[in-house]
Design a protein around this motif. Sequence first.
Motif, PDB file in Angstrom:
ATOM      1  N   ARG A  25      -4.670   1.674   7.547  1.00 36.88           N
ATOM      2  CA  ARG A  25      -4.217   0.516   8.314  1.00 36.88           C
ATOM      3  C   ARG A  25      -3.539   0.909   9.631  1.00 36.88           C
ATOM      4  O   ARG A  25      -3.999   0.531  10.711  1.00 36.88           O
ATOM      5  CB  ARG A  25      -3.253  -0.338   7.476  1.00 36.88           C
ATOM      6  CG  ARG A  25      -3.959  -1.127   6.388  1.00 36.88           C
ATOM      7  CD  ARG A  25      -4.905  -2.193   6.955  1.00 36.88           C
ATOM      8  NE  ARG A  25      -5.688  -2.823   5.925  1.00 36.88           N
ATOM      9  CZ  ARG A  25      -5.317  -3.884   5.231  1.00 36.88           C
ATOM     10  NH1 ARG A  25      -4.120  -4.412   5.442  1.00 36.88           N
ATOM     11  NH2 ARG A  25      -6.099  -4.401   4.324  1.00 36.88           N
ATOM     12  N   ILE A  26      -2.442   1.634   9.547  1.00 31.56           N
ATOM     13  CA  ILE A  26      -1.606   1.828  10.730  1.00 31.56           C
ATOM     14  C   ILE A  26      -2.296   2.671  11.787  1.00 31.56           C
ATOM     15  O   ILE A  26      -2.426   2.248  12.949  1.00 31.56           O
ATOM     16  CB  ILE A  26      -0.243   2.434  10.333  1.00 31.56           C
ATOM     17  CG1 ILE A  26       0.490   1.496   9.363  1.00 31.56           C
ATOM     18  CG2 ILE A  26       0.591   2.700  11.586  1.00 31.56           C
ATOM     19  CD1 ILE A  26       0.724   0.095   9.897  1.00 31.56           C
ATOM     20  N   TRP A  27      -2.742   3.868  11.433  1.00 35.60           N
ATOM     21  CA  TRP A  27      -3.339   4.736  12.452  1.00 35.60           C
ATOM     22  C   TRP A  27      -4.611   4.146  13.066  1.00 35.60           C
ATOM     23  O   TRP A  27      -4.780   4.193  14.281  1.00 35.60           O
ATOM     24  CB  TRP A  27      -3.579   6.127  11.873  1.00 35.60           C
ATOM     25  CG  TRP A  27      -2.297   6.915  11.710  1.00 35.60           C
ATOM     26  CD1 TRP A  27      -1.077   6.633  12.265  1.00 35.60           C
ATOM     27  CD2 TRP A  27      -2.113   8.094  10.926  1.00 35.60           C
ATOM     28  NE1 TRP A  27      -0.137   7.562  11.881  1.00 35.60           N
ATOM     29  CE2 TRP A  27      -0.734   8.470  11.063  1.00 35.60           C
ATOM     30  CE3 TRP A  27      -2.949   8.872  10.135  1.00 35.60           C
ATOM     31  CZ2 TRP A  27      -0.211   9.594  10.434  1.00 35.60           C
ATOM     32  CZ3 TRP A  27      -2.420  10.000   9.499  1.00 35.60           C
ATOM     33  CH2 TRP A  27      -1.070  10.356   9.655  1.00 35.60           C
ATOM     34  N   PRO A  28      -5.525   3.539  12.272  1.00 37.81           N
ATOM     35  CA  PRO A  28      -6.692   2.917  12.921  1.00 37.81           C
ATOM     36  C   PRO A  28      -6.320   1.767  13.863  1.00 37.81           C
ATOM     37  O   PRO A  28      -6.910   1.644  14.950  1.00 37.81           O
ATOM     38  CB  PRO A  28      -7.523   2.411  11.728  1.00 37.81           C
ATOM     39  CG  PRO A  28      -7.134   3.291  10.585  1.00 37.81           C
ATOM     40  CD  PRO A  28      -5.681   3.573  10.791  1.00 37.81           C
ATOM     41  N   LEU A  29      -5.365   0.941  13.460  1.00 40.98           N
ATOM     42  CA  LEU A  29      -4.960  -0.158  14.340  1.00 40.98           C
ATOM     43  C   LEU A  29      -4.285   0.376  15.601  1.00 40.98           C
ATOM     44  O   LEU A  29      -4.535  -0.117  16.707  1.00 40.98           O
ATOM     45  CB  LEU A  29      -4.012  -1.104  13.596  1.00 40.98           C
ATOM     46  CG  LEU A  29      -4.667  -2.055  12.593  1.00 40.98           C
ATOM     47  CD1 LEU A  29      -3.613  -2.788  11.783  1.00 40.98           C
ATOM     48  CD2 LEU A  29      -5.588  -3.050  13.299  1.00 40.98           C
TER      49      LEU A  29
ATOM     50  N   MET B 203       0.854  -1.187   0.000  1.00 43.02           N
ATOM     51  CA  MET B 203       0.000   0.000   0.000  1.00 43.02           C
ATOM     52  C   MET B 203       0.893   1.241   0.000  1.00 43.02           C
ATOM     53  O   MET B 203       1.917   1.268   0.672  1.00 43.02           O
ATOM     54  CB  MET B 203      -0.892   0.034   1.247  1.00 43.02           C
ATOM     55  CG  MET B 203      -1.861  -1.124   1.361  1.00 43.02           C
ATOM     56  SD  MET B 203      -2.768  -1.108   2.946  1.00 43.02           S
ATOM     57  CE  MET B 203      -3.843   0.305   2.674  1.00 43.02           C
ATOM     58  N   PRO B 204       0.506   2.307  -0.727  1.00 38.53           N
ATOM     59  CA  PRO B 204       1.280   3.553  -0.672  1.00 38.53           C
ATOM     60  C   PRO B 204       1.187   4.186   0.711  1.00 38.53           C
ATOM     61  O   PRO B 204       0.261   3.910   1.484  1.00 38.53           O
ATOM     62  CB  PRO B 204       0.622   4.430  -1.737  1.00 38.53           C
ATOM     63  CG  PRO B 204      -0.736   3.856  -1.927  1.00 38.53           C
ATOM     64  CD  PRO B 204      -0.627   2.389  -1.646  1.00 38.53           C
ATOM     65  N   LEU B 205       2.142   5.069   1.003  1.00 38.91           N
ATOM     66  CA  LEU B 205       2.321   5.565   2.365  1.00 38.91           C
ATOM     67  C   LEU B 205       1.058   6.162   2.952  1.00 38.91           C
ATOM     68  O   LEU B 205       0.678   5.821   4.083  1.00 38.91           O
ATOM     69  CB  LEU B 205       3.446   6.610   2.394  1.00 38.91           C
ATOM     70  CG  LEU B 205       3.693   7.264   3.754  1.00 38.91           C
ATOM     71  CD1 LEU B 205       4.111   6.242   4.793  1.00 38.91           C
ATOM     72  CD2 LEU B 205       4.750   8.353   3.633  1.00 38.91           C
ATOM     73  N   GLN B 206       0.380   7.073   2.253  1.00 38.02           N
ATOM     74  CA  GLN B 206      -0.773   7.744   2.858  1.00 38.02           C
ATOM     75  C   GLN B 206      -1.903   6.763   3.140  1.00 38.02           C
ATOM     76  O   GLN B 206      -2.536   6.818   4.199  1.00 38.02           O
ATOM     77  CB  GLN B 206      -1.255   8.896   1.961  1.00 38.02           C
ATOM     78  CG  GLN B 206      -0.309  10.090   1.937  1.00 38.02           C
ATOM     79  CD  GLN B 206      -0.029  10.638   3.324  1.00 38.02           C
ATOM     80  OE1 GLN B 206      -0.933  10.871   4.127  1.00 38.02           O
ATOM     81  NE2 GLN B 206       1.253  10.845   3.642  1.00 38.02           N
ATOM     82  N   ARG B 207      -2.177   5.832   2.226  1.00 37.99           N
ATOM     83  CA  ARG B 207      -3.201   4.815   2.491  1.00 37.99           C
ATOM     84  C   ARG B 207      -2.757   3.880   3.603  1.00 37.99           C
ATOM     85  O   ARG B 207      -3.559   3.474   4.443  1.00 37.99           O
ATOM     86  CB  ARG B 207      -3.492   4.008   1.218  1.00 37.99           C
ATOM     87  CG  ARG B 207      -4.356   4.725   0.194  1.00 37.99           C
ATOM     88  CD  ARG B 207      -4.762   3.770  -0.906  1.00 37.99           C
ATOM     89  NE  ARG B 207      -5.443   2.601  -0.362  1.00 37.99           N
ATOM     90  CZ  ARG B 207      -5.356   1.374  -0.887  1.00 37.99           C
ATOM     91  NH1 ARG B 207      -4.579   1.155  -1.950  1.00 37.99           N
ATOM     92  NH2 ARG B 207      -6.021   0.369  -0.351  1.00 37.99           N
ATOM     93  N   TRP B 208      -1.476   3.524   3.580  1.00 36.85           N
ATOM     94  CA  TRP B 208      -0.913   2.655   4.626  1.00 36.85           C
ATOM     95  C   TRP B 208      -1.133   3.270   5.997  1.00 36.85           C
ATOM     96  O   TRP B 208      -1.543   2.593   6.939  1.00 36.85           O
ATOM     97  CB  TRP B 208       0.570   2.454   4.319  1.00 36.85           C
ATOM     98  CG  TRP B 208       1.374   1.657   5.285  1.00 36.85           C
ATOM     99  CD1 TRP B 208       1.418   0.291   5.400  1.00 36.85           C
ATOM    100  CD2 TRP B 208       2.285   2.172   6.261  1.00 36.85           C
ATOM    101  NE1 TRP B 208       2.303  -0.071   6.388  1.00 36.85           N
ATOM    102  CE2 TRP B 208       2.845   1.060   6.929  1.00 36.85           C
ATOM    103  CE3 TRP B 208       2.684   3.446   6.637  1.00 36.85           C
ATOM    104  CZ2 TRP B 208       3.779   1.201   7.955  1.00 36.85           C
ATOM    105  CZ3 TRP B 208       3.614   3.587   7.648  1.00 36.85           C
ATOM    106  CH2 TRP B 208       4.149   2.477   8.301  1.00 36.85           C
ATOM    107  N   LEU B 209      -0.878   4.583   6.108  1.00 41.05           N
ATOM    108  CA  LEU B 209      -1.068   5.271   7.390  1.00 41.05           C
ATOM    109  C   LEU B 209      -2.542   5.392   7.760  1.00 41.05           C
ATOM    110  O   LEU B 209      -2.953   5.042   8.873  1.00 41.05           O
ATOM    111  CB  LEU B 209      -0.442   6.665   7.329  1.00 41.05           C
ATOM    112  CG  LEU B 209       1.077   6.755   7.423  1.00 41.05           C
ATOM    113  CD1 LEU B 209       1.532   8.176   7.133  1.00 41.05           C
ATOM    114  CD2 LEU B 209       1.562   6.318   8.804  1.00 41.05           C
ATOM    115  N   THR B 210      -3.341   5.931   6.842  1.00 36.90           N
ATOM    116  CA  THR B 210      -4.706   6.313   7.197  1.00 36.90           C
ATOM    117  C   THR B 210      -5.677   5.142   7.236  1.00 36.90           C
ATOM    118  O   THR B 210      -6.655   5.177   7.996  1.00 36.90           O
ATOM    119  CB  THR B 210      -5.231   7.376   6.220  1.00 36.90           C
ATOM    120  OG1 THR B 210      -5.200   6.859   4.880  1.00 36.90           O
ATOM    121  CG2 THR B 210      -4.380   8.637   6.293  1.00 36.90           C
TER     122      THR B 210
END
Length: 447
Positions: A95-99, A86-93
Motif C-alpha cells: 500500500r504505502i510504498w506503491p502509493l 495490515m501488518p507492517l511489511q504488507r502495509w509498506l510493500t
Amino acid sequence: MDIAQIDTLIEPRWILPVRPRGAVLESHSIAIDGGVIRAVLPTAEVERRFSARRVVRLPDHVVIPGLVNAHTHASMALLRGVGDDMPLQRWLTERIWPLEQALIGESFVHDGARLAAVEMLRAGVTTCSDMYFYPDVVGRALTSVGMRAVVGIIAIEFPTAYAVDAEDYLRKGLQARDALRDDPLISFTLAPHAPYTVSDATLARVATLADELDLPVHMHLHETAHEVEESVERHGLRPLERLDRFGLLTERLIAVHAVHLTDAEIAQLGRIGASVAHCPVSNLKLASGIARVPAMLAAGVNVALGTDGAASNNRLDMLDEARFAALLAKAVANDASMLPAASALEFATINGAQALGLEKRIGSIEPGKDADLVAVEFSSPEVAPLFDPASQLLYASGREHVTDVWVAGRHVVQARQLITRDGIALEQAIVSSAAAWQNKCRQLLKK
C-alpha cells in the motif's frame, strides 16, 4: 514599582508548568512579551507588575506547555486509512510504498503537511519532528499554518521523485537546512529512514554529519522482530550493534519505536543518554509490539512520544498517545503506579524537547522560554468532577477540549478555531485539497 508593558497576559484556573516536576499552580498567570514567557506568578502579583495589551482569562482551563510530537510523517495524513488492518511489511510493500511512488511530489507533500498541521495544532501539538521527502516543503508548509517544525534530512537508498540515492537525499536536505536556517520556527535532524533501508556507507556519512553539525539523528530502530532478525541475517549484527559500529550511539540518537530491545541494549541507551520516540498507538495498530518503557525509565533513557504518521495511527493526537503510554506502562510493569499522569505529560513535552535539542526553548512553562502554550477546558460534563488537573488531563480529557494554542506567543488557535491570515477559509481549502488527493488514491488502488 514600575509597571512593565507586555503583549499578553494569560490568566487560567490552573497551570501545569512541567518544571518543577509535578507542580500544579492555581490562580497564577503567564506574562508574555516578544513571544517569550517573562513571568509565571500569582495572578494578583502579575497584575501589579505588568500592563498587558491583551488579557486572556480562562477561568475553567488548565494551561500546559505545547505538546511535542517527537516522531511523525506529516504529509502521510493524505494516506490516512489506506492500509488499515495490515501488518507492517504488507502495509509498506502493498500500500504505502506503491502509493508514494505514484503520488510523491511537492504538491502532495505540501498539502499533506498542512492537513497534518491543522489537525495537530487543534489538538495542542505545537512542535513536530518530521521525517519525509522534500524537507524544505514540509518545513514551509508546517510553519505557514503557525506550527514549530523539526525537519528531518532524510536518507534512504532507493530512488524517488525527490532524489536518486542516499547521497542525493542528504545533499538536498542540507540545502534545505541552509535555505531555512533563519526561520525561528524551524530546526533540523538527520533522519536516515531505518537500518533495513540504509547502507553502511550512508550510516557512516550520517555519523560524520551529526558530529560536524551537532544535529540529532532521528531513525526508525528495532521496530519489529523481523527487522532485528533480518539485520542479524544480512550483517551479522543487531541494528543497534550496527549503528554502534559507525559511531551513531550517542546522546544525539532518537531511536523511534525501539520495541524489540534486550536488557543490555536498553542499558546501553541509558548510559549514552539517548532518547526513544515511543509510538504506542502505531505499534499496537501494526502489531509491532509493546515497548518496554518501565525498563527504559529504570535505565535512564529519555522517553519522548510520537504519533507516527496518520497512515498508521490514524490520529495525530498527543493527548491520546500520552494516555496509551501510561496505560501500557502500567500493564507491562504490572504496577498501577507506573508512569503517573504528571510523568506522561513530561513524555509529551519536556522529554520530546530534550530529544530534539530544544529543551532550553520549549517543553515547560518557565520564564525565558518561548511561549508555546495550550489551554484545555474543564467545564463540560465528561471531565467533571475534577480533583487533580494532571490526572483529569490525561485520563478524562481529549483533544476536543483544547480551546486555545499559542506558538512563540502567537495565538494560533482561539476558541477551537485556527487563527491564520485566511482563518476558517484556510481550513476549508486544506480539507478540499485532501478530498482531491483521496480521489487520486482511489483511482490508483483500483488498478
